[in-house]
Design a protein around this motif. Structure first.
Motif, mmCIF file in Angstrom:
data_model
loop_
_atom_site.group_PDB
_atom_site.id
_atom_site.type_symbol
_atom_site.label_atom_id
_atom_site.label_comp_id
_atom_site.label_asym_id
_atom_site.label_seq_id
_atom_site.Cartn_x
_atom_site.Cartn_y
_atom_site.Cartn_z
ATOM 1 N N ALA A 285 0.835 -1.200 0.000
ATOM 2 C CA ALA A 285 0.000 0.000 0.000
ATOM 3 C C ALA A 285 0.870 1.251 0.000
ATOM 4 O O ALA A 285 1.849 1.340 0.757
ATOM 5 N N TRP A 286 0.516 2.209 -0.856
ATOM 6 C CA TRP A 286 1.217 3.477 -0.918
ATOM 7 C C TRP A 286 0.483 4.503 -0.059
ATOM 8 O O TRP A 286 -0.714 4.378 0.198
ATOM 9 N N VAL A 287 1.202 5.534 0.351
ATOM 10 C CA VAL A 287 0.693 6.488 1.330
ATOM 11 C C VAL A 287 0.526 7.862 0.684
ATOM 12 O O VAL A 287 1.407 8.324 -0.057
ATOM 13 N N ALA A 288 -0.601 8.509 0.984
ATOM 14 C CA ALA A 288 -0.834 9.868 0.503
ATOM 15 C C ALA A 288 0.158 10.826 1.149
ATOM 16 O O ALA A 288 0.456 10.721 2.343
ATOM 17 N N GLN A 289 0.661 11.781 0.347
ATOM 18 C CA GLN A 289 1.634 12.747 0.830
ATOM 19 C C GLN A 289 0.962 14.082 1.145
ATOM 20 O O GLN A 289 -0.224 14.281 0.880
ATOM 21 N N GLN A 290 1.744 14.995 1.687
ATOM 22 C CA GLN A 290 1.217 16.322 2.013
ATOM 23 C C GLN A 290 0.739 17.037 0.757
ATOM 24 O O GLN A 290 -0.289 17.724 0.786
ATOM 25 N N GLU A 291 1.455 16.870 -0.338
ATOM 26 C CA GLU A 291 1.022 17.443 -1.604
ATOM 27 C C GLU A 291 -0.168 16.644 -2.140
ATOM 28 O O GLU A 291 -0.095 15.436 -2.317
ATOM 29 N N ALA A 292 -1.276 17.324 -2.393
ATOM 30 C CA ALA A 292 -2.508 16.654 -2.797
ATOM 31 C C ALA A 292 -2.307 15.859 -4.074
ATOM 32 O O ALA A 292 -1.678 16.338 -5.029
ATOM 33 N N GLY A 293 -2.853 14.644 -4.094
ATOM 34 C CA GLY A 293 -2.788 13.814 -5.284
ATOM 35 C C GLY A 293 -1.503 13.056 -5.479
ATOM 36 O O GLY A 293 -1.332 12.376 -6.488
ATOM 37 N N VAL A 294 -0.579 13.143 -4.522
ATOM 38 C CA VAL A 294 0.725 12.478 -4.624
ATOM 39 C C VAL A 294 0.761 11.312 -3.640
ATOM 40 O O VAL A 294 0.379 11.462 -2.473
#
Length: 369
Positions: free
Chosen positions: A85-94
């Protein structure tokens, strides 16, 4: 040994294509349906894998790309059948994988992206190829590197050159990108306003003010174009010397640290980038259909069947860094370093944090003490 220059990402190309333009060299494309834009890489090095996910839409009669938040992103090892599973970053959509994510050479991987709207997007599996050693990195300075039509003048620039140990007896395909670090004292500039409580507050009596960083800080630059290389005509077999990997316009002063990354990519990924380059050179008439190359290697497997543009590439990387002082170059920069314009506030104006994707307070490896 064909060498090409192409846009860094499909995002920058779409920004061009979505604009109305009277120049016949740039076609107007008829985007009658919404689409998803996915742009990413699965990289055989820690901290290098990333994907950006956006959705098109119409706002005030204009097309817009909006980042998709809340997506569920997993990478799949096709041989093992395991998912990460990948994790959402502070930058939206990344989205990025965990720090210990390390794809294995010779294994094939793909991404699966599930949205709240019900799309299930999958990329075509690609194999992680062996990394190709980067033997040497250097720069070549030219006071008149190229002519800029808009500036109506020649531009001074540093061309980054690399030597590669190209494997013999096989066709190899490469992509080059770079990052730069340089010291900065300005971490925020407010145009038409002042900096208060972490954001710019509009003021009609203000042109702009700069705000100093709250600590020692480096600004991070990234290549706005990528280079791609095929050794099909040479069939490999020894070092490839003096390959242009990027170009830095000579601006500012002081030290600069550059990192060049060479990625071994698939022939399909190279062809995708090559065709993107062709699209930026024009062709097609008004209201032309959506260019086929933009569809890349992604499909929506759900019953919704939303159009998906972009590409997710598997890549093996190697890199080198090079530091030099721009003040030692026998030339003149394109423009002099900008003198900070601080807000005249007593006792002192607020400082801005050294944070975000374009700044770091950690001294980069390769920067002299």
């Amino acid at each position: 040994m064909p060498w090409y220059t192409a846009p860094l990402t499909v995002c920058s190309l779409l920004a061009l294509l979505l604009l109305s333009c009277t120049d016949p060299a740039v076609p107007e494309y008829d985007y009658t349906n919404d689409f998803l834009l996915v742009d990413g890489r699965i990289v055989s090095a820690p901290g290098r894998s990333e994907v950006k996910v956006s959705r098109s839409g119409i706002q005030f009669g204009n097309f817009r790309l909006s980042p998709i938040e809340g997506a569920r992103v997993v990478s799949v090892d096709e041989q093992a059948g395991t998912e990460v599973a990948w994790v959402a970053q502070q930058e939206a959509g990344v989205y990025r994988p965990p720090a210990d994510f390390l794809p294995l050479t010779g294994r094939s991987y793909f991404l699966r992206i599930s949205t709240d709207e019900g799309e299930v997007v999958e990329s075509t599996p690609e194999v992680i190829l062996p990394a190709v050693p980067l033997i040497d990195l250097r720069y070549r300075f030219e006071q008149e590197a190229y002519y800029d039509i808009e500036l109506e003048r020649f531009v001074p620039a540093f061309t980054l050159l690399v030597d590669l140990d190209d494997p013999p007896g096989e066709d190899n395909f490469y992509q080059f990108t770079y990052r730069t670090w340089e010291r900065t004292v300005i971490c925020k500039t407010c145009f038409g306003g002042v900096y208060r409580s972490g954001s710019c507050v509009q003021r009609t009596d203000v042109d702009y003010y700069d705000y100093a960083c709250d600590r020692v800080c480096w600004s991070i630059g990234r290549s706005t174009a990528i280079s791609i290389l095929s050794d099909v005509l040479t069939d490999g077999g020894g070092p490839l010397r003096g390959v242009p990997a990027g170009q830095l316009v000579f601006t500012g002063s002081g030290g600069i640290l550059a990192e060049v990354e060479v990625s071994a990519i698939s022939p399909a990924a190279l062809e995708y980038l090559r065709q993107l380059r062709q699209l930026t050179e024009g062709g097609g008439g008004l209201n032309a259909p959506l260019p086929a190359p933009l569809y890349g290697n992604l499909r929506d497997r759900s019953p919704i069947q939303t159009n998906v543009l972009g590409y997710v590439a598997a890549a093996a990387v190697s890199s080198q860094r090079l530091y030099w002082g721009r003040d030692t170059v026998p030339g003149t920069p394109l423009r002099a370093p900008r003198v900070p314009r601080y807000e005249p506030l007593v006792p002192s104006p607020p400082s801005a944090p050294c944070s975000g994707p374009n700044f770091t307070s950690e001294q980069p490896e390769g920067w002299p003490n």
